[in-house]
Design a protein around this motif. Structure first.
Motif: not given
Lengths: 398, 398, 398, 398
Positions: A285, B261-265, B285, C151, C153, C241, C243, C245, C254-256, C259, D151, D254
Motif C-alpha cells: 500500500w 472508524t470507517g462509519y461516515e454518515m 456529517w 452499494r 462490495r 475490500d 464496503r 454505501e 458509508w461503511l468500511n 481495510l 469505477r 483508489w
C-alpha cells in the motif's frame, strides 16, 4: 508579466524542487545559471533541467549579468556568505529554510539585506501549501473562533545529504531541518502578530549515530495563551508524515499533506518511476500525492515571491519571519539543555495580542460552566457558585 | 462459568456504560443493587436497567448478601471511602479511573486492599479497546521494533456532571479526567516495566470559568529513552477525539477510536436516537462508531476482570497501575507549577529497562548514518568520520 | 442462560471463525463434537479448539446425544444433505451462507425444515456487523429518508479451499461466494419487505483458470424503485475490500468494514503472527481490524441466534432470507447469460412497498426543481413549467 | 511563451472556473471579451474578472480581432452553433463537456472542425486532475498490471442552472451532465485505444419533478474484457462525491477528489466565505479541498491545451474523445430503454486491444488456481484437473 532570470545556488533535492517549479507550473521564469561546489553535480543538474550555464564559482553565478534573482538552496552554513554576496551585487534574494543556523546569524543576515535595500523572500514552502493557505484564511475569517492549540508534525526517515546530519554545518538536527517548517506553520495559524513568548523542548538522539537530535517535541507558548506544539523525527517509518491540527474555541481543522490525501494505491511492485518524496517502499500500500510540488507549496510560494517582487510589496514569508523562527529554535535548544521553559529572545516587530477571550454567561449570577440538553428535553446547567467557586448541577425544564 | 452479582455504586454516564456491558455482551452477570446519593437517580437507574434494588445507603449496597463484586463508578472524592468499606466487607472491587485524586490517596487505597487480600481491578477501559489490545500485542511481538514515541490524545467539549469540573472533588481538571486514560495507554505501549522517570507539563484554563485546567499537554520520559506525549482538552469542538500514535524503530501504528472508524454518515437531521458519546450535533456529517461499548473497551475489560477473578489471577489493569497513573499525574501538576521536568515519585515494582538499542553498522570503520539506493542503482552512504564525527557522503556502485 | 451443545460440521476457515466465537466472546456454549470428512483435519481442529470429540461420520456428529444445535460450515454441495439429516434428528440448525447452490435447492431445504418444525437460522454474518446493524437501525428510523441506492462490495484475492473454485460444488463462482453477503446487506438497507423485482448482471472470468466467474457486477431493482448494486471479485489486490454505501433522499451512509477502520500500521516486517483475514502481505502499510470476529459480525450473529432460540422467536436472518438470496443469485446468473434484466423468481412472503416518495413543492403552480440561496442573499428557483415541462430560472429577493 | 487572447462564451459556474484558471494560475493568458445571452450576467461577469469587453452578440465575441482562442462554456444545445461559427472564423476552439447532446451532433461538430483545420480541445477537466494524471501514468507504466475494472462516481445534489435539468436543452439528465466525466476518466484508465464495445444502463427519475433521469448506473464492456462502471446522481446528500477506483491484475488504485482529501474542518458556523463547490452546509464537519481549481484539473487542463496549441500537437483530450463519450452515452440511453446491452456505435479510430492476459502456471500438468503459504510453512495448491476441470487441493512441504 515577463519572467525572471534566476541564479540557482545548490543542486540538492531542494534545488530540484525549486527548478521543477520554476520551469514547470511557473513557466515564465528561467534558471540561467546553476552553482554547485561540485563540477559533476553542477553539470548533471544543468543537463537535467536544461540550464544554459553551470559554475563552481558562487560569485560568478551571483553576479551573472542576466540574473536578477538569486535563489539559495545551499546548506545552512553557506547562507550568510551567499546572501551577503548577493546583497552586495544588488540582486533579489530568495533563501531556503531555515534562514540561518541560529538567531544571531539570522539577525546579521537581516541587517545586511535591509541595509542593502533589496527584495528578499523566505522560501518556507509549507506555509504555502494549498491546504494551509486556505485553512489560514479560514481561521483568519473567524471560522474556528480563537485559536487555542496548534500541532504541526513533520517526520520522515532522515534527510538525503550528509551535511544535514552534521550538527556544525546544519546548526542542529531534526529541529533545524524540520522544526523550522513547523514553527512557521504554527505562527501562520496563531497569527504572526502573536508573540512566541517561551519554549519548552525535549530532544534526544535515540537511533542514529550522530551528535544532533534525531527526535524532538517542542512546546511554544504564545502571548494569547495559545499553545503551539511540534514533533519532528528522523526515525519515522512509513514515509513522510506531514500533518497539522488546529483547535479553536469554535472549531477544529485537521490537515494531512502527504500520506493520506485521497490517493491510495496497492501494487505488487511492477511499473516504474518516482512515486513521492521519502516513500520507503515501492510495493504494498502506497500513498502518493497527486501534484507533489503543488501540495508541498512550491508553486504558490514562487508565485507569491515573484508577484510580490513585481508589485513591489513584501511576500507573505519574509526574512524577518525566518529570523523569528531561528529565535524560537534557539530557545528550544536552550530548553533541551536547561530542562525548563526558555524565553524567546527576539527583536519583536509584531504588536500586542490579547488573551484568548472568555465570554462568561451567567445564570442567577453563577457562571455557566456547561449547558446540555437532556434527552427528555430538560436543560442541565453546570454552574460555578459565585461565592465559593464550587460547581453544581441545575436541571430545569427546556 | 456462573455469573457474578454486582453492587453498582454510582448512576452517572459511566454507570450506564458499565451496566450496559454487564447486562449486554457479558450477559451472565447481574447488577443486583445500585447505590446513588440521590433517591431519584437511583430509582431511574434501576428502572432503566431492570435492577431489583436501589438504595441511598452505600453500606447497604456494599454489604448486600447476594453481592460478591462491588463496581465503583463514583466521583473521585468517594473512591477511598467506598473502597475501604468494600475491602472491610471482603468483596471483590472494580474501581473506575482514576483510582484516586493523587498518588498519596492511591497508595493508601492500595495498602488497604492489599492487606485485605481481596480481588481488585482497575477499570481503565481504553487499555482494553480491541485496537489498543491488538496493537499492544503487535508491539510486544516486535512488529515495530523498539518504541521511541507514543502520543495519546483524548479531547472533547467537556464532561457531563458538575463534580468533574470542580477541582477539589475531582483532584484536578482535564489531566485527571482524561490524562489518566492517556498515561495508561502510553504505558501499555512503552511497556509496563518501563519506568516513567520524569514529566514536563503545560496546563492552562483557556475557555471555561473554572479553577481547573481545561487544556494540557504533557510529556513523559521513560527509562528506555522513549517519550510519551499526551494532549487533553475540554474545549475540543467536533465530538470526542480519541487517537493514539506509536512510533518504533521498525514501524508505526496509528489508531483512531472514535471519529474516523470507517462509519461516515450525512443526514439532514431526520430520524431519532442516540448516535454516540459526546457527538456535538445530530445533522451534517457524523462519525458514529459501530459497537460503542466494544470500541471503547468496556466489553473486553469486564471479560478480563471476571475471567481473572474466576481464575484467581491478576487482571491486566491493576490498582497498582492506577497508583502509577496517579503518580505521573502528580508529577504533571507539579511541573505545570514549577515549569520544569519533575520526577515521578512512585514505589516502583517494575524492573529495569534497557535504553532503546542502536545497532551501528560501519563502513571502513566509519559509522553509517544513512544508506540510500540512488535511482541510477548506485549506493549512497552518509558516514560519520570515526575521528572527527563530521559527516560525509560516499557514493559507490550498487 | 445456560449454554448450548453444538455439533460443528466442517473444519475450514469458517469453522474456525464460528468456534472462535462460540468458545470466545459467547463463552457459555460449547462445541461438543466436530465432523470432518478428513480424520486429519478433524483431529487438528478438535485439538485446536479443545473439542472433546471428532468424527468422520456426519450422522454420528448430528445425532450425538449431548448436542442440541447443529452448526453447518460445510461446502455448499453438502448443505441439503446435512440439513435434512439434522432436521430428521430434530436438532436446531444454523447454516452458513449461501443456504444452497440455487433457489430450487434452497426451497427444498426450506420446505424440509418448516415441515420438521425445528429452529433454524441463516448464518449471514455481514448482516450482523456492528456498523451494519447500527446503520440499518439508523435508516429504519428515517435518518437518511427513503433509500434510493445501495452499494455493497466484497472483493479479495480468492478463497482458501478448492471447492469454492469448482463451479459444480459451489453452485457458481464469486457471485455465490461473495454476492450472497452483498445481496443480504442490500436487503437489510432497502427493507426486507421491499421485493427484489429484477436483476441485471455482468460476470466474467478474467484472470483465473476456472470455469466460474471471478468478477461480477450485479444490479438489483427493488419494488420501491431503489437500486441495489454489488461488486464481487476474486482478483482484487491489497487485502479484503468490504464496503457498503447507502444513499437516501435525506442522507448518506458509508461503511468500511475492513481495510480502513482507524487502525493503520507500517512495519518493516518484524514481529509475528496472524494479522487479519486475507491480508496480502506482512510488511509495509497494513490495515488490521481490532476485533476481527466482532467487526465481521460473528459475535452479534451467534448472540442473536441463541437468544432467539432461547426466547422461541425468529432470528433476524432466517432460512427464508437465504432462499431469497439464492433466488436473486439465480436471476443474476440467468441475466449474465441472456444479457438482459431477469425477474427474480421467488415465493414472496413480504408485502407491497410504495414507490420512493416525491413530495413536489410548487411556486406559482410550477414544480420547484431546485432552490438555492445565492451569495448575495437572493433566492434562485429552478422551476418546471406547468404546461410545457421546460425548466427555467427565477431569482427573487431572499 | 506569450499568452493567448480568449473569447469566453458563457457566464455560468463553468465560465467562472475557466476564467479563474486563466487569470489565476495560468496567468499569462487573458479573457478579452465575454459573451452572455444576458446583458446583466455579461456585465457582472466582466466586472468580476476584469474583462475589458462584454457582449450579447456571440458573433461579435468570436470574431473579435484580438481573440485567437474561443472557449465555449455554453449550455449543450448551443455547442454546435458556436463551434461552427468559431470554425468559420478560423479561431482555435476549446469546448466544455459534453461535446454535444448526442453522437450524431458530435460527429457533425467533429467533421466541421476537421475540415476547417483549426486547433480544438475538449475541456474534460476531470481527466486532468493531478491524482488522475499521476494514476493514469502509473497504470500505463504497468504498476497495477492489466486493468480489469474501473469505477468512476460523480454525484451531488443537482446542478445550478435550469437548462441542465431540461432534457431537450441538455440532451439528457445526470448521465449527460456527470456521466460524460466518468466515461472519459474510465477510458483514461482502460486505455484510449481500448474500444468500448457495449453498454448496459439503469436510469430512473427517483426524486426530482423532471423528465430526465436523476440517477443512473452504467456498465461499459471494453474490448480487453475490462469493465467500466459509473454511478451518477443528482440526489446525493452531503456535498459532491467524486471518486475513482481502478482494479488491476497486480494492484489497486483508489482516488478521492473531493470529500476526503486530507482537509477536515469542524465549525460552529462562524467565519465567512465560499468553502467549495456544492458543499451542502457551512457548519459541522466540512471537507474542503485545498486548491479547488487545481484539484478539479482546470489548471493542468488549460496548461495542456495552450502548450499543445503552441507546440502544434494534439492535446490529451480531443474533440474525437468527446465524440466517443457521446457515443457511449447514446448507447446508455438506448440500453435504459431496451433493458439490454447495447453496442457503442462509433467510427473507431483506435486500434485493437488484446484480451486481459492470463498466464497460467501449472503443476504436474494441472493449472494452478491459487497458491498459498500455510502458517506451518507448507505450500497449498488449488489445482484444476487437466482432464475434468474439477478443482482439488494439494499440500506439499514448502
Amino acid at each position: 508579466m515577463n519572467g525572471h532570470k534566476v541564479a540557482m545556488l545548490g543542486t540538492g533535492l531542494i534545488g530540484d524542487f525549486y527548478t521543477m517549479t520554476l520551469h514547470g507550473p511557473r513557466g515564465r521564469d528561467e534558471v540561467a545559471v546553476v552553482y554547485s561546489r561540485s563540477e559533476e553535480r553542477g553539470q548533471a543538474f544543468s543537463e537535467r533541467w536544461g540550464i544554459p550555464e553551470h559554475t563552481t564559482s558562487m560569485e560568478k553565478a551571483i553576479t551573472h549579468p542576466d540574473v536578477d534573482v538569486v535563489v539559495i538552496g545551499l546548506p545552512n552554513f553557506l547562507h550568510e556568505e551567499s546572501i551577503a554576496m548577493a546583497a552586495d551585487a544588488g540582486k533579489a534574494i530568495l533563501c531556503t529554510k531555515p534562514l540561518a543556523r541560529d538567531a544571531a546569524e539570522a539577525k546579521r543576515i537581516l541587517d545586511k539585506v535591509e541595509s542593502a535595500g533589496i527584495f528578499t523572500g523566505y522560501l518556507e514552502d509549507l506555509a504555502y501549501t494549498p491546504k494551509t493557505a486556505k485553512a489560514v484564511a479560514s481561521v483568519a475569517s473567524g471560522a474556528i473562533g480563537d485559536v487555542t492549540w496548534v500541532r504541526s508534525r513533520e517526520t520522515h526517515p532522515g534527510p538525503h545529504s550528509a551535511w544535514f546530519w552534521d550538527k556544525e554545518k546544519a546548526g542542529g538536527g531534526a529541529i533545524v531541518d524540520l522544526g523550522c517548517h513547523c514553527i512557521e506553520v504554527i505562527r501562520c495559524f496563531t497569527g504572526k502578530g502573536n508573540r512566541p513568548v517561551e519554549v519548552m523542548a525535549w530532544a534526544d538522539t535515540l537511533v542514529h549515530p550522530i551528535a544532533a537530535e534525531d527526535n524532538a517535541v517542542v512546546l511554544i507558548r504564545f502571548e494569547s495563551g495559545a499553545l503551539g506544539q511540534f514533533e519532528v523525527s528522523w526515525t519515522f517509518r512509513g514515509g513522510m508524515d506531514l500533518r497539522d491540527e488546529v483547535a479553536g474555541t469554535e472549531g477544529t481543522i485537521w490537515l494531512n499533506h502527504f500520506l493520506r490525501t485521497g490517493y491510495e494505491m496497492y501494487t505488487t511492485g511492477g511499473g516504474e518511476g518516482y512515486v513521492a518524496e521519502k516513500l520507503e517502499s515501492t510495493e504494498g500500500w502506497l500513498f502518493p500525492v497527486g501534484d507533489e510540488i503543488g501540495e508541498l507549496g512550491y508553486t504558490a510560494m514562487f508565485n507569491d515571491m515573484f508577484d510580490s517582487m513585481d508589485r513591489g510589496t513584501e511576500p507573505r514569508e519574509t526574512f524577518y519571519d525566518g529570523y523569528v523562527v531561528n529565535a524560537v529554535m534557539d530557545a528550544a535548544y536552550r530548553s533541551a539543555e536547561t530542562r525548563q521553559w526558555e524565553p524567546v529572545e527576539v527583536e519583536w516587530r509584531g504588536g500586542k495580542t490579547e488573551r484568548i477571550s472568555k465570554t462568561i454567561k451567567t445564570h442567577d449570577g453563577h457562571a455557566i460552566v456547561k449547558e446540555e440538553l437532556l434527552p427528555d428535553g430538560r436543560r442541565k446547567l453546570m454552574l460555578s457558585d459565585k461565592n465559593t467557586g464550587s460547581i453544581f448541577d441545575v436541571v430545569s425544564p427546556g
